[in-house]
Write an enzyme that holds these catalytic residues in place. Structure first.
Site: not given
Length: 176
Positions: A59, A96
């Site tokens: 984005r 993560e």
């Protein structure tokens, strides 16, 4: 009067349970919201010595391209590994669970060029830090970092500021 945050929708439990996903596609789809976001992202950098705008995948390409156009500067994408056709340099960063790698063409930035880094969301700062490291490895100077959304509880802004970089954000959401 509407703010940028008014155009961003929240999708609960995406991509997994407990996550509140901040969806900027609704911001992009609205002409007033999109113009507002681009104008506010570039405002602090108007007249600043910037040579290029870097957009972080994906984005950040939309926002960075629009910001570069408005500033009258070139645009350079930082892509996921394997997406750029020419000779590249790469930078790994932690996720993560695991690791990801982003790349930049090895001739995209010349030594001394001042670069503005743009993306939609700042969470842990891992992707932005990887982009910064790529710019600096090519001899570029990071003039600032601009994001639509900051998730301050995840520490990305502090991480980038601790590296000595100015961070500009349009809105914040507590939590993740």
């Amino acid at each position: 009067m509407k703010t940028v945050q008014d155009y961003i929708r929240t999708i609960p439990d995406f991509p997994k349970k407990g996550i509140q996903f901040r969806d900027v596609t609704t911001l992009f789809a609205d002409p007033r919201g999109f113009r507002m976001a681009v104008d506010q992202l570039l405002h602090p950098f108007m007249g600043a010595p910037i040579d290029l705008v870097i957009g972080l995948e994906a984005r950040g390409f939309i926002l960075g391209g629009a910001v570069a156009h408005q500033l009258g500067k070139g645009f350079v994408p930082v892509r996921k590994k394997g997406k750029l056709p020419g000779k590249t340099i790469e930078q790994a960063y932690a996720l993560e669970y695991g690791e990801a790698v982003v790349e930049l063409h090895d001739d995209a930035i010349k030594a001394g060029q001042r670069v503005l880094i743009v993306d939609d969301l700042l969470a842990t700062g891992g992707t932005a830090e990887a982009g910064i490291k790529l710019v600096e490895r090519l001899g570029g100077v990071v003039a600032g970092c601009a994001f639509v959304v900051d998730l301050p509880d995840l520490g990305g802004r502090k991480r980038l500021e601790d590296m000595g970089h100015a961070v500009h954000v349009l809105c914040e959401y507590e939590g993740d």
